[in-house]
Design a protein around this motif. Sequence first.
Motif, PDB file in Angstrom:
ATOM      1  N   ASN A  57       5.031  58.876  38.565  1.00  0.00           N
ATOM      2  CA  ASN A  57       5.410  59.825  37.522  1.00  0.00           C
ATOM      3  C   ASN A  57       4.972  61.249  37.840  1.00  0.00           C
ATOM      4  O   ASN A  57       4.503  61.991  36.973  1.00  0.00           O
ATOM      5  CB  ASN A  57       4.832  59.382  36.173  1.00  0.00           C
ATOM      6  CG  ASN A  57       5.285  57.993  35.785  1.00  0.00           C
ATOM      7  OD1 ASN A  57       6.450  57.649  35.913  1.00  0.00           O
ATOM      8  ND2 ASN A  57       4.347  57.175  35.317  1.00  0.00           N
ATOM      9  N   ARG A  58       5.115  61.601  39.117  1.00  0.00           N
ATOM     10  CA  ARG A  58       4.833  62.965  39.553  1.00  0.00           C
ATOM     11  C   ARG A  58       6.072  63.538  40.232  1.00  0.00           C
ATOM     12  O   ARG A  58       6.894  62.793  40.789  1.00  0.00           O
ATOM     13  CB  ARG A  58       3.660  63.009  40.535  1.00  0.00           C
ATOM     14  CG  ARG A  58       2.364  62.436  40.027  1.00  0.00           C
ATOM     15  CD  ARG A  58       1.690  63.301  39.013  1.00  0.00           C
ATOM     16  NE  ARG A  58       1.206  64.570  39.567  1.00  0.00           N
ATOM     17  CZ  ARG A  58       0.535  65.483  38.852  1.00  0.00           C
ATOM     18  NH1 ARG A  58       0.306  65.288  37.571  1.00  0.00           N
ATOM     19  NH2 ARG A  58       0.112  66.590  39.422  1.00  0.00           N
ATOM     20  N   LEU A  59       6.207  64.831  40.182  1.00  0.00           N
ATOM     21  CA  LEU A  59       7.294  65.531  40.864  1.00  0.00           C
ATOM     22  C   LEU A  59       6.673  66.464  41.885  1.00  0.00           C
ATOM     23  O   LEU A  59       5.907  67.374  41.529  1.00  0.00           O
ATOM     24  CB  LEU A  59       8.131  66.327  39.867  1.00  0.00           C
ATOM     25  CG  LEU A  59       9.313  67.129  40.431  1.00  0.00           C
ATOM     26  CD1 LEU A  59      10.317  66.211  41.122  1.00  0.00           C
ATOM     27  CD2 LEU A  59      10.004  67.915  39.318  1.00  0.00           C
ATOM     28  N   THR A  60       6.942  66.228  43.161  1.00  0.00           N
ATOM     29  CA  THR A  60       6.420  67.090  44.213  1.00  0.00           C
ATOM     30  C   THR A  60       7.439  68.157  44.553  1.00  0.00           C
ATOM     31  O   THR A  60       8.642  67.993  44.341  1.00  0.00           O
ATOM     32  CB  THR A  60       6.087  66.291  45.482  1.00  0.00           C
ATOM     33  OG1 THR A  60       7.278  65.642  45.943  1.00  0.00           O
ATOM     34  CG2 THR A  60       5.017  65.248  45.211  1.00  0.00           C
ATOM     35  N   PHE A  61       6.955  69.258  45.154  1.00  0.00           N
ATOM     36  CA  PHE A  61       7.834  70.379  45.500  1.00  0.00           C
ATOM     37  C   PHE A  61       7.048  71.344  46.376  1.00  0.00           C
ATOM     38  O   PHE A  61       5.829  71.209  46.550  1.00  0.00           O
ATOM     39  CB  PHE A  61       8.326  71.096  44.232  1.00  0.00           C
ATOM     40  CG  PHE A  61       7.224  71.567  43.326  1.00  0.00           C
ATOM     41  CD1 PHE A  61       6.720  72.853  43.423  1.00  0.00           C
ATOM     42  CD2 PHE A  61       6.660  70.709  42.384  1.00  0.00           C
ATOM     43  CE1 PHE A  61       5.695  73.290  42.605  1.00  0.00           C
ATOM     44  CE2 PHE A  61       5.631  71.128  41.553  1.00  0.00           C
ATOM     45  CZ  PHE A  61       5.151  72.429  41.669  1.00  0.00           C
ATOM     46  N   VAL A  62       7.755  72.316  46.934  1.00  0.00           N
ATOM     47  CA  VAL A  62       7.096  73.400  47.659  1.00  0.00           C
ATOM     48  C   VAL A  62       6.826  74.520  46.674  1.00  0.00           C
ATOM     49  O   VAL A  62       7.751  75.061  46.052  1.00  0.00           O
ATOM     50  CB  VAL A  62       7.964  73.897  48.830  1.00  0.00           C
ATOM     51  CG1 VAL A  62       7.334  75.138  49.466  1.00  0.00           C
ATOM     52  CG2 VAL A  62       8.128  72.799  49.883  1.00  0.00           C
ATOM     53  N   ASN A  63       5.558  74.852  46.504  1.00  0.00           N
ATOM     54  CA  ASN A  63       5.164  75.876  45.542  1.00  0.00           C
ATOM     55  C   ASN A  63       5.586  77.263  46.019  1.00  0.00           C
ATOM     56  O   ASN A  63       5.270  77.664  47.136  1.00  0.00           O
ATOM     57  CB  ASN A  63       3.639  75.837  45.338  1.00  0.00           C
ATOM     58  CG  ASN A  63       3.159  76.917  44.402  1.00  0.00           C
ATOM     59  OD1 ASN A  63       3.654  77.049  43.291  1.00  0.00           O
ATOM     60  ND2 ASN A  63       2.204  77.711  44.862  1.00  0.00           N
ATOM     61  N   GLY A  64       6.294  77.993  45.166  1.00  0.00           N
ATOM     62  CA  GLY A  64       6.729  79.347  45.518  1.00  0.00           C
ATOM     63  C   GLY A  64       6.028  80.419  44.719  1.00  0.00           C
ATOM     64  O   GLY A  64       6.309  81.608  44.898  1.00  0.00           O
ATOM     65  N   ALA A  65       5.116  80.025  43.834  1.00  0.00           N
ATOM     66  CA  ALA A  65       4.398  81.010  43.032  1.00  0.00           C
ATOM     67  C   ALA A  65       3.474  81.834  43.909  1.00  0.00           C
ATOM     68  O   ALA A  65       2.857  81.316  44.844  1.00  0.00           O
ATOM     69  CB  ALA A  65       3.595  80.301  41.934  1.00  0.00           C
ATOM     70  N   SER A  66       3.380  83.126  43.618  1.00  0.00           N
ATOM     71  CA  SER A  66       2.522  84.014  44.395  1.00  0.00           C
ATOM     72  C   SER A  66       1.071  83.576  44.311  1.00  0.00           C
ATOM     73  O   SER A  66       0.612  83.084  43.283  1.00  0.00           O
ATOM     74  CB  SER A  66       2.659  85.449  43.886  1.00  0.00           C
ATOM     75  OG  SER A  66       3.981  85.912  44.060  1.00  0.00           O
ATOM     76  N   GLY A  67       0.363  83.766  45.410  1.00  0.00           N
ATOM     77  CA  GLY A  67      -1.039  83.392  45.447  1.00  0.00           C
ATOM     78  C   GLY A  67      -1.363  82.645  46.721  1.00  0.00           C
ATOM     79  O   GLY A  67      -0.496  82.435  47.577  1.00  0.00           O
ATOM     80  N   PRO A  68      -2.606  82.213  46.875  1.00  0.00           N
ATOM     81  CA  PRO A  68      -3.034  81.552  48.119  1.00  0.00           C
ATOM     82  C   PRO A  68      -2.344  80.210  48.364  1.00  0.00           C
ATOM     83  O   PRO A  68      -2.380  79.709  49.488  1.00  0.00           O
ATOM     84  CB  PRO A  68      -4.543  81.367  47.919  1.00  0.00           C
ATOM     85  CG  PRO A  68      -4.744  81.406  46.440  1.00  0.00           C
ATOM     86  CD  PRO A  68      -3.722  82.364  45.921  1.00  0.00           C
TER      87      PRO A  68
END
Length: 340
Positions: A57-68
Motif C-alpha cells: 500500500n505504498r506508491l513509489t516515484f522519483v521525487n522532483g521537489a526542490s531540496g537535497p
Amino acid sequence: MTSLRRRLLVFAAAVLLLAGLGTGLVLKAAARADRANQPQSGGPAVSSGKLTLDQKNRLTFVNGASGPHRTAVASVASANPGGGRTASDLKCARFYAAAGTGVCLQSDPGVLKQSNKALLLDADLRTEKTFPLAGTPSRARVSPSGRFAAWTVFVSGESYASAFFSTRTSILDTRTMKLIPSLETFSITLDGKSYKAADVNFWGVTFAADDDTFYATLNTANKTYLVRGSISGESVTTLTENVECPSLSPDGTRIAFKKRVLSRTDLWREYVLDLDTLRETPLAERHSVDDQATWLDDDTLAYALPTDGDVDSSDLWSVPADGSGSPRLLIAGASSPAPL
C-alpha cells in the motif's frame, strides 16, 4: 601584421571565446543545480527513511521537489499521496518496480562525457547488477512477477517529438541475467507479412503476467504501431496503428497509450484500448501527455505533466480509465510512479 600572426591572434581569440562560453554554461548549470537542491517554502514534506520494494500500500516515484532529495526514489502511502514522503538515498532519472524488483536508470552529464546506466535493484534498493546504457534514459518497466525488466534510451535526439531520433530498447531476464540488448533483432510481422527495414525503432515495453508476452511501440516509415511480442519467440506482431508508450492494465485486457492527435506534431492525447475489440476510449485529460502512463489499479491511471512555469519539473496526475471524471493532481513534484 603578417598573415601568420593575424591567424594566430584570431585562433587565440576563438579559444578564449569558447573557454568563456564553456565556463558560462558550467556556471549556469551549477546555479540551476544549486537552486534545485534548495528546499522551497510551502513544498511537500520530504524526509530520509527506510524504503523497500516489498512494502504494501505504498506508491513509489522519483521525487522532483526542490531540496537535497530531488531525483531520489521516494514513497508515500497510497491512501494519502499528498502526505509526507519518505526518500531513499537512491537517485534516478527513471524508475519502476514490481514484486520486489526495481530498475533505476541514471544519467550523469559529467564534464567531458555523459554517463548513463541501468541498475537492477533488490527489494532493499541494493544494486544487484549494473548495465551501461547507449543513450539518455527514457522509459523503464518491470514485469508483474519481477522476472523481466525493460528500458528504452534515446541514442540520438532528445524526445519523441524530435524530427530525427533513434531509440534502443532492451529486455533483461533478472533470474539468468541474460540481456536482450535491442528489440530490433526480433522478427517483425507487420499487417500479416514479414517485415524488415533499416529505420525500425522500439520503445515503451509493458509486460503481461505470463512472463513471455509483452507490448511495445514500433516505429517505422513515419508510422507507429502497437505490437504484441514474445520474449521466448523473439518476435513481434503489429496490432493497430498510432499507439505510443503502451501500458497494460493489471487485468491484462486494456492498453493505456498516448495517441498523436495531429500529424507531425508533439501533441498527444491519452487513450485506453480494449485488446479484444481494439476500441479506443479517450480519457478526460486534455493536456498533451508525453509519458508512459501507470495503472494504479484496474480503474485509475497516473501520468506526469510538466509543472506550470518549470520545464525541469513535473507533477503526477491521475484520471479514470473509462473516460469519465476529470484529472486530479496526485503528487506534486514527482515522476515515474510505481504502485507497490
